[in-house]
Design an enzyme around this catalytic site. Structure first.
Site, PDB file in Angstrom:
ATOM      1  N   SER A 274       0.839  -1.201   0.000  1.00 33.22           N
ATOM      2  CA  SER A 274       0.000   0.000   0.000  1.00 33.22           C
ATOM      3  C   SER A 274       0.876   1.254   0.000  1.00 33.22           C
ATOM      4  O   SER A 274       1.636   1.486  -0.919  1.00 33.22           O
ATOM      5  CB  SER A 274      -0.953  -0.042   1.188  1.00 33.22           C
ATOM      6  OG  SER A 274      -1.859   1.025   1.152  1.00 33.22           O
TER       7      SER A 274
ATOM      8  N   ASP B  14      -3.305   6.237  -3.348  1.00 26.41           N
ATOM      9  CA  ASP B  14      -2.175   5.634  -2.645  1.00 26.41           C
ATOM     10  C   ASP B  14      -1.545   4.567  -3.534  1.00 26.41           C
ATOM     11  O   ASP B  14      -1.960   4.366  -4.682  1.00 26.41           O
ATOM     12  CB  ASP B  14      -2.596   5.099  -1.273  1.00 26.41           C
ATOM     13  CG  ASP B  14      -3.554   3.919  -1.337  1.00 26.41           C
ATOM     14  OD1 ASP B  14      -4.085   3.641  -2.422  1.00 26.41           O
ATOM     15  OD2 ASP B  14      -3.784   3.284  -0.283  1.00 26.41           O
TER      16      ASP B  14
ATOM     17  N   ASP C 142      -1.376   1.275  -3.876  1.00 20.15           N
ATOM     18  CA  ASP C 142      -2.121   0.183  -4.502  1.00 20.15           C
ATOM     19  C   ASP C 142      -3.478   0.643  -5.018  1.00 20.15           C
ATOM     20  O   ASP C 142      -4.296  -0.171  -5.449  1.00 20.15           O
ATOM     21  CB  ASP C 142      -2.265  -1.003  -3.553  1.00 20.15           C
ATOM     22  CG  ASP C 142      -3.016  -0.672  -2.262  1.00 20.15           C
ATOM     23  OD1 ASP C 142      -3.087   0.514  -1.892  1.00 20.15           O
ATOM     24  OD2 ASP C 142      -3.534  -1.604  -1.620  1.00 20.15           O
TER      25      ASP C 142
END
Length: 472
Positions: free
Chosen positions: A107, A256, A258
């Site tokens: 992430s 962000d 991902d």
């Protein structure tokens, strides 16, 4: 993995409540990932079934995807490798195909990290309470014994691309073809939105929409050369804010790493809070559900979103349900309540039509639709969804967190307030003038404060009073 070993493996440093995350080459390696892939198949009883495996643009993701696939195939599952995907593409594929899956991503964490987000068939989340702990234990066993026993028949490994299907599906949920022309700056932060934005909002795979997309950092690069792909931190929005003003854009979007979370800035470069986005999307989803015959559509919001969300939901004839923080809680309550939409203060947005999973891109599309179907600027549109003043989340490093909360309780004992402990401690003034929540971090020595009030002076007074007590 076939060598005889006597080492005892402990994966507790990388297995979290909802996913796996660690430093590449230390707490997450190809050997560990292969064992996790095997354990995933065993715990979810997937032998003979097909699972889905993908990953983001981090340098280690392709190697880890192959290792996970090898472990899964050894235990008898067939694997379809999805190659480069955003996390919400995994949820889409698991939902559409009704298969379990995993994607490699850390992430918004720094470049040296990677991790695994796993899902059951139908995009049902897996957490430490619903199988993740068992996956950890079995993977530790395979690593400690040095072998993964082969199933009766090894699974086959193939390849599948879901990007076009994902893009078409999202466009069916929100029709943007009738929008007024909008200039949109998108900061992908060198993350997976650099792949999904041209597919969904651009014309890489589908007909062009009435948007002029100005790309920032669309090159997929897991070293994050421009800024960390974490738009929750204000400094990581600065390039987007400057570009919106420079280009005279109508809106800015930041994803962000991902691409499962989306942050929004208006034409002045000012952030539009995730609570305002929650309200904006909730209004649209309530209206749509009512048009389809649903009497009182349910909206989920966590307890840290603005109280304006619940007020708007009730005003529009919906039912607001307040939950704890955390995506597995939200997803579970979404399913239990049959909720049409859910939003969190951290910019995770969940949709019933997306298998109760979170998708930043679908939330962004709703905001673009709300902006494009009227003539006013986003700053004016957003203002009606943000009637209160928020502190944002403030962390205090505290060794004895329970004692700090008790100091606050004692100091506010004479006030006309209500305290609830749904998640941490929430103090609400009975006259409606303010509320604040103190919540301990599960993983760090932090006590997190979120406060909101009817005006800035009250918010600052309450915020400063609480922080002085917490940090005493």
């Amino acid at each position: 993995m076939t060598s005889e070993q006597t080492t005892t493996f402990d994966l507790s440093a990388s297995f979290k409540a909802y996913d796996v995350r660690g430093i590449v080459g230390e707490s997450i390696t190809a050997e560990i990932v292969e064992a996790v892939g095997a354990a995933f198949v065993d715990v979810l009883q997937l032998e003979g079934q097909t699972i889905l495996v993908g990953g983001d643009m981090r340098p280690s993701s392709p190697e880890f995807s192959k290792a996970f696939a090898d472990g899964a195939a050894t235990r008898g599952a067939n694997v379809e490798l999805l190659d480069l995907i955003s996390t919400d593409e995994l949820y889409f594929a698991c939902g559409l195909l009704n298969r379990a899956g995993a994607t490699f991503t850390a992430s918004h964490n720094p470049a040296g990290y990677n991790g695994i987000k796993m899902s059951k068939a139908g995009a049902v989340p897996i957490s430490s309470e619903t199988g993740l702990k068992d996956v950890q234990s079995l993977a530790e066993h395979y690593l400690s014994t040095g072998t993964i026993p082969a199933a009766g028949q090894r699974g086959q490994i193939g390849v599948r691309d879901v990007l076009k299907e994902y893009s078409e599906y999202l466009r069916k949920l929100v029709d943007l073809s009738g929008s007024r022309r909008l200039k949109v700056v998108v900061d992908a932060g060198n993350g997976m939105a650099g792949l999904t934005t041209p597919a969904v909002l651009g014309d890489a795979l589908l007909p062009k929409l009435p948007f002029d997309i100005i790309p920032l950092y669309f090159e997929l690069d897991g070293s994050f050369p421009n800024h960390p792909a974490n738009p929750l931190e204000p400094e990581n929005l600065r390039d987007l804010q400057a570009a919106v003003i420079e280009h005279g854009a109508d809106i800015g979007l930041a994803f962000d790493g991902d691409a499962d979370r989306c942050f929004v800035v208006d034409e002045k470069g000012e952030p539009v809070s995730p609570s305002a986005v929650t309200g904006m999307v909730a209004r649209r989803e309530i209206a749509r559900a009512k048009a389809q015959g649903e009497a009182t559509p349910t909206i989920i919001h966590n307890l840290l979103t603005s109280r304006a969300v619940a007020e708007l939901v009730e005003h529009d004839g919906g039912r607001a349900v307040r939950t704890r923080v955390g995506h597995s809680f939200i997803k579970a309550v979404m399913a239990e309540e049959g909720a049409v939409f859910g939003g969190e203060h951290s910019a995770h947005f969940y949709f019933r039509d997306f298998w109760n999973a979170d998708t930043g891109m679908l939330a962004a599309m709703h905001v673009l639709a709300a902006l494009g179907e009227q003539d006013g600027p986003l700053s004016e549109l957003g203002r009606e969804y943000e009637p209160y003043v928020s502190s944002g989340e403030i962390n205090s490093e505290v060794e004895d967190k329970p004692a700090a909360v008790e100091r606050v309780r004692a100091d506010f004992a004479g006030e006309d307030i209500t305290i609830d402990t749904l998640d941490g401690s929430t103090f609400t003034a009975n006259d409606g003038s303010y509320w604040f929540n103190l919540r301990p971090s599960n993983t760090e020595p932090f006590l997190r404060l979120n406060a909101e009030a009817t005006d800035r002076a009250t918010m600052e007074r309450v915020r400063d009073r609480v922080l002085a007590l917490v940090r005493a």
